[in-house]
Motif scaffolding. Structure first.
Motif, short mmCIF file in Angstrom:
data_model
loop_
_atom_site.label_atom_id
_atom_site.label_comp_id
_atom_site.label_asym_id
_atom_site.label_seq_id
_atom_site.Cartn_x
_atom_site.Cartn_y
_atom_site.Cartn_z
N MET A 166 10.10 8.19 2.91
CA MET A 166 10.01 8.47 1.49
C MET A 166 8.65 9.08 1.20
O MET A 166 7.69 8.81 1.91
N PHE A 167 8.61 9.92 0.17
CA PHE A 167 7.30 10.46 -0.20
C PHE A 167 7.14 10.43 -1.72
O PHE A 167 8.10 10.26 -2.47
N ALA A 189 16.37 17.49 -4.51
CA ALA A 189 16.86 16.12 -4.42
C ALA A 189 17.88 15.83 -5.51
O ALA A 189 17.73 16.27 -6.65
N VAL A 191 10.99 9.98 -3.40
CA VAL A 191 12.15 10.68 -2.85
C VAL A 191 12.47 10.11 -1.47
O VAL A 191 11.56 9.90 -0.66
N ALA A 192 13.76 9.85 -1.24
CA ALA A 192 14.19 9.35 0.08
C ALA A 192 15.16 10.34 0.70
O ALA A 192 15.84 11.10 0.00
N PHE A 193 15.25 10.31 2.02
CA PHE A 193 16.10 11.23 2.77
C PHE A 193 17.23 10.50 3.51
O PHE A 193 17.19 9.30 3.70
N LYS A 237 20.54 8.76 4.96
CA LYS A 237 21.44 7.72 4.49
C LYS A 237 20.91 7.09 3.19
O LYS A 237 21.68 6.84 2.25
N ALA A 238 19.62 6.85 3.13
CA ALA A 238 19.02 6.22 1.96
C ALA A 238 19.31 7.01 0.69
O ALA A 238 19.56 6.43 -0.38
N ARG A 292 21.91 8.96 0.12
CA ARG A 292 23.34 8.82 -0.25
C ARG A 292 23.62 7.44 -0.85
O ARG A 292 24.36 7.31 -1.82
N PHE A 294 24.78 15.95 1.10
CA PHE A 294 23.38 16.03 0.68
C PHE A 294 22.59 14.96 1.40
O PHE A 294 23.17 13.98 1.90
N GLU A 295 21.29 15.13 1.45
CA GLU A 295 20.46 14.18 2.21
C GLU A 295 19.08 13.97 1.59
O GLU A 295 18.14 13.64 2.30
N ALA A 296 18.98 14.14 0.29
CA ALA A 296 17.71 13.84 -0.39
C ALA A 296 18.04 13.38 -1.80
O ALA A 296 18.92 13.95 -2.45
#
Lengths: 112, 112, 112, 112, 112
Positions: B1-2, B46, B60-62, B64-65, B67, B79-81
């Motif tokens: 996450m950032f 995202a 922001v998470a990427f 599985k997190a 989704r 999607f993945e973000a």
């Protein structure tokens, strides 16, 4: 995984259900903090299952590893970064001197 | 996450089936926006399940997190973000001063 | 996977259960170490199932591959980086000369 | 996911079985293309299930999301990047002006 | 996936069981090789199931895609990068001229 330093904490009222109850810390990769003029710092947000203090050096893991470290197993959780270790010391004789903080240098076992 | 800031929104008529109905925001990593002369900014796109406003700070998470945060569970989604938290405040005494926006600085709990 | 060099070791008393018993090494990507004035070095922390010495060149893998290399299979483990090979030699005629260390250069099979 | 622009197409005769029949486009992250003197551009190769033209702005996704967008479901496929949306317009009032192309600026809904 | 060029080969006697029998190549992202003064080059190590020659342009994939391309299916394997295509040609009219090598330029279908 990367070696970083906890530079702060972040709070969010509106957030994914799974983040409730998780302490969220802001971590900078170690090398980057050590260069005042560096152009790019990456503010990673990581869950903290270990009770880390601001200023401590940590090992951060991503993805499944982060969920396992925080909740004991992987699963459908809405985060993907966590602190998996609080660094006591590190011996990096071939690394740049600036990777070491004062705090860790005081403990000896230095990487001159 | 950032840790980032929402700088805009993006629209696409032709897109993967799973993206229909998702609000897609453009997010910059926090540190990067704060340096006018920075050479590289990463325009992350995202999904926004939280109703975030332009200008707000977010986590922001990427993967599985993202989704899980958006649809409640992981699955075969295109999607993945995703934004997993809207930041109320953060206390980062060891981070560069420029990480803080005016909006958040006004709220007190400063990181000076 | 990336090509790096082991620059140090790191110790943590407080850590995720799965990290107990794992040796954790600090690895720099090869290219970065070779440039003294480089602005950014990434201190990757990797599990070491191979008994690597400080200064050796290694291949580091992430995610599932790291867990398989370390424990023989993937599973719910709290780490996502590992050394999967200790480099004997590499022949990179098109790569920058600075990628080679003295140690490897002495072995012949040079990439000049 | 990131916001990019299609800069070209790539052909390969020898390739993984799963790539046969897939159109492979080269995409640059948006910000990078806008800076002529930028030191680093990342030439991402993405599968194109949407019939994208060279020069169009796109949203690119990685991993499972890319496979779902291209083939309708995840599975054992030998690619991990795909165009998941063709951008009609984006409104990024807080983003650098150079993110916008002439093409999109002409359509109005500007982000000035 | 990214567009790169094979700059060398790497050998390791001590390595994860799954890497035995795999040819391991060193790949640079295309753009980076083209700039002599570039500060950062990423030496990716990728399995080569296609019989790639040094100097050829390739498409590299990560994670599950790399394992599928190399072994036909995903599984508990200790690597996460592979060459999934050898580039015959690419047409990138909007990309920097330096992305093209002499070898490919000679084949015509230029991207000028």
């Amino acid at each position: 995984m990367f070696l970083g330093r906890v530079v702060g904490e972040v709070w969010a009222t509106k957030k994914a259900q799974d983040l409730h109850g998780l302490r969220l810390l802001v971590v900078e990769a170690l090398d980057e903090r050590r260069e005042p003029g560096a152009k790019k710092v990456t503010p990673v947000v990581a869950a903290d299952p270990l009770g880390t203090d601001i200023g401590e050096h940590v090992i951060v893991a991503f993805g499944k590893a982060a969920r396992v470290a925080t909740l004991g197993a992987d699963g459908d959780y809405a985060f993907e970064a966590a602190i998996v270790g609080i660094v006591d010391d590190f011996d990096a004789p071939l690394a740049p001197a600036r990777w070491r903080t004062e705090k860790i240098q005081e403990r000896g076992k230095g990487g001159s």
